[in-house]
Each structure stands twice: as C-alpha cells, then as structure tokens.
Design an enzyme around this catalytic site. Structure first.
Site, PDB file in Angstrom:
ATOM      1  N   LYS A  70       6.944   1.789  -8.202  1.00 37.89           N
ATOM      2  CA  LYS A  70       5.579   1.227  -8.247  1.00 37.89           C
ATOM      3  C   LYS A  70       4.788   1.659  -9.486  1.00 37.89           C
ATOM      4  CE  LYS A  70       4.907   0.591  -3.287  1.00 37.89           C
ATOM      5  NZ  LYS A  70       6.038   1.395  -2.772  1.00 37.89           N
TER       6      LYS A  70
HETATM    7  O1  LIG Z   1       6.948  -1.546  -2.385  1.00 37.84           O
HETATM    8  C1  LIG Z   1       7.273  -1.146  -1.266  1.00 37.84           C
HETATM    9  O2  LIG Z   1       8.445  -0.959  -0.997  1.00 37.84           O
HETATM   10  C2  LIG Z   1       6.249  -1.060  -0.220  1.00 37.84           C
HETATM   11  C3  LIG Z   1       5.196  -1.960  -0.312  1.00 37.84           C
HETATM   12  C4  LIG Z   1       4.335  -2.128   0.777  1.00 37.84           C
HETATM   13  O3  LIG Z   1       3.466  -2.981   0.783  1.00 37.84           O
HETATM   14  N1  LIG Z   1       4.513  -1.334   1.875  1.00 37.84           N
HETATM   15  C5  LIG Z   1       5.521  -0.394   1.958  1.00 37.84           C
HETATM   16  O4  LIG Z   1       5.643   0.259   3.007  1.00 37.84           O
HETATM   17  N2  LIG Z   1       6.362  -0.210   0.885  1.00 37.84           N
HETATM   18  C6  LIG Z   1       7.417   0.846   0.939  1.00 37.84           C
HETATM   19  O5  LIG Z   1       8.350   0.493   1.966  1.00 37.84           O
HETATM   20  C7  LIG Z   1       8.772   1.664   2.677  1.00 37.84           C
HETATM   21  C8  LIG Z   1       8.380   1.537   4.135  1.00 37.84           C
HETATM   22  O6  LIG Z   1       8.885   2.609   4.878  1.00 37.84           O
HETATM   23  P1  LIG Z   1       8.972   2.569   6.472  1.00 37.84           P
HETATM   24  O7  LIG Z   1       7.605   2.259   6.967  1.00 37.84           O
HETATM   25  O8  LIG Z   1       9.439   3.952   6.845  1.00 37.84           O
HETATM   26  O9  LIG Z   1       9.969   1.505   6.847  1.00 37.84           O
HETATM   27  C9  LIG Z   1       8.154   2.843   1.959  1.00 37.84           C
HETATM   28  O10 LIG Z   1       9.091   3.279   0.974  1.00 37.84           O
HETATM   29  C10 LIG Z   1       6.936   2.264   1.272  1.00 37.84           C
HETATM   30  O11 LIG Z   1       6.615   2.974   0.089  1.00 37.84           O
END
Ligand SMILES: O=C(O)c1cc(=O)[nH]c(=O)n1[C@@H]1O[C@H](COP(=O)(O)O)[C@@H](O)[C@H]1O
Length: 289
Positions: A97
């Site tokens: 990011k």
């Molecule tokens: O860019 C991302 O991956 C991301 C964008 C977003 O809007 N929301 C989001 O949760 N993420 C990433 O997606 C992952 C979600 O993790 P979990 O909620 O554990 O499945 C994390 O690594 C966040 O940093």
C-alpha cells in the site's frame, strides 16, 4: 502480461487468495517450540500453510507490516516467503500500500519489483494522486508486473473520504475508478483484463454491481471475507463467470485451526479446509453472466 497468469490460475484453482498476515500470536506452539529465530518461525508457519493449499488457490497475499514489525529478521521471513511462493510457480501479491511523490515511488518500484523483495503484484494507494502511480508503469509494461490500486476499501472509515460526493458529480471512489480505468486499458492481457487492477472491499454489497459494471475490464482484489464479516454473497458481484477477481482471507484461513482441539498439530490441514469451505461458499453464490 502477469494478469494472464493470474487469470489462468483462477480458472484452474478458483478465487481464494490466502492472506499471510502472519502475526506471532497466530502461530501454534508446535512451530514456536521447534524453531527459535523469528525468521524461521514466521517462514516455517507460512511454508506449511503454502504447502497445504498451493494446489487449490491461485495466489497468496503477503502483508508486509507483519514482517516489518519484527525488523530485519521479519524481513528475512518476508523475503523467504515471497521466494518460496514464486519458486513453487504461484502468484504473489505484496500488500505494501505505497503512496509517495514520483521520485520516491520509483525507488519503491525497484524495491518491490526487483531484488530481495520481488513480487508479482503490489498494492498501491492512489489518494496522493496519479503521478504517484506513474513510476510503476514501466514494470507493468515491460517486466511482467501488476498493480492493485485501492478503490473502495473494506473498513468502516472508507466512508470518511471515499464516499464523499464531488459537487453532485458522483462519489470519490467512482472518480478513482474512472482514473484506474483510464490507465488500465493500456496494459490489457489476452484474458480481457488489465494488469492494473483495483482493490474493492468485500464488506459492502450495495455498490458492487455498479463498480463491476463501470470497470468491466478491471480485475479486482477483494479483501474483507471472513474475519471482517464478508461472505460469498458479498463478493460474487465483483466476479464475472467465476473469474475477474481474487477474494482474500487472512485470519479466516490461517487461524481457523484455533477452533479445533487438535488444531495445533494440524493447523495446515485446517487452513486447507477453510479454503475449501470458502471456495464452496463463493461458487454456490456465483452467477453466470
Ligand atoms: O489492500 C488490502 O489488501 C486491503 C484493503 C482493504 O480495503 N481491506 C483490507 O482488509 N485489506 C487487507 O486485507 C487483509 C484482510 O485480512 P483479514 O481481515 O484477516 O482477512 C489485510 O492484510 C488487510 O491489510
């Protein structure tokens, strides 16, 4: 184009992207007792998860913060994890990011598309402006790399800025979507999607049809499934005929073993089961367009 590889992997293995957000508290005692350095602990946990899922998922997303948090040893585990995934022939998304002025962005591009931390796709934050994206485009055009640019994120705070109305001319996230669309068309793969994709949170159903329709040739990274409450029905509108997007789950997969008495020994096979359940949930909701 890298997007053709990802598209093919999704055709063969479905949409689930395993998120390796490997926090120490997610690691079972079996690994903690057998390995002593942070790099070995993080890497061998990841390796077991990768080995148990590589035949059923198209890609992995590695969130850099969980490795940076451990300093140099954490970054060694990050490097080894990226290399392991790429050497096994799978696709890796480095969730970094980044956002900065173009001279600095150029250095970020080199840092994450070459050398120790080389990955296939990276995530970028466009809210500093699109000149912060330009330095990465040479890698997309000439070096088989791809981008996922934040469009509408999964968190509640997405509403603070991304949903603002621009003088009655639509929401900020639609404006960002239009900009992504404009730059993405130059980097189209044979599969019909661009190597410049967008990140859309799988936690709000309301706008998903609108976003998919506006960005027909943009491939989506869809986080928010599982731990953040997203379900199959929330993510399928972003897909087209079962392709066109990858759905990330991190905690929902790598910590699923914690629900079982024998989870500590079999954490990898419970991760595999969580992937299979997720695939089933997504495919049972998938519409054919
Ligand atoms: O860019 C991302 O991956 C991301 C964008 C977003 O809007 N929301 C989001 O949760 N993420 C990433 O997606 C992952 C979600 O993790 P979990 O909620 O554990 O499945 C994390 O690594 C966040 O940093």
């Amino acid at each position: 184009m890298i997007i053709d590889r990802l598209y093919e992997e999704v055709e063969k293995k479905g949409n689930v992207c395993v998120g390796l957000d490997t926090a120490l508290e997610y690691i079972p005692s079996t690994i903690l007792n057998n390995y002593h350095s942070i790099d070995d602990i993080l890497f061998y946990f990841n390796k077991r998860i990768i080995d148990a899922t590589i035949d059923i998922v198209p890609c992995y997303k590695v969130q850099i913060a969980f490795y940076e948090a451990h300093g140099l040893n954490g970054m060694l585990a990050y490097k080894k994890t990226l290399e392991y995934i790429r050497n096994k022939g799978s696709v890796v998304v480095a969730d970094i990011k980044r956002a900065d002025i173009s001279s600095t962005a150029k250095a970020y591009a080199r840092a994450h598309f070459e050398g120790d931390f080389e990955s296939d796709f990276i995530t970028l934050n466009p809210y500093m402006g699109f000149d912060s994206i330009t330095p990465y485009l040479d890698y997309v055009e000439n070096k088989n790399k791809g981008l996922f640019i934040l469009l509408r994120t999964s968190n509640d705070g997405a509403k603070d800025i991304q949903y603002l109305d621009i003088n009655g001319n639509g929401k900020v996230y639609n404006y960002i979507g239009d900009k992504i669309k404009d730059i993405s068309y130059k980097y189209m793969g044979k599969c019909g999607y661009s190597s410049i994709g967008a990140v859309v949170g799988g936690t709000h159903l309301e706008e998903s049809d609108e976003i998919r329709n506006r960005l027909g040739k943009v491939f989506f990274l869809i986080p928010g499934y599982g731990a953040q409450g997203g379900k199959g029905k929330d993510v399928v509108s972003y897909l087209k005929n079962g392709n066109g997007g990858i759905v990330n789950s991190s905690r929902g997969i790598i910590t699923s073993y914690k629900k079982y008495d024998d989870g500590v020994e079999k954490f990898d096979s419970y991760a595999r089961d969580a992937v299979l359940d997720m695939k089933e949930d997504i495919s049972s909701e998938t519409k054919t367009i």
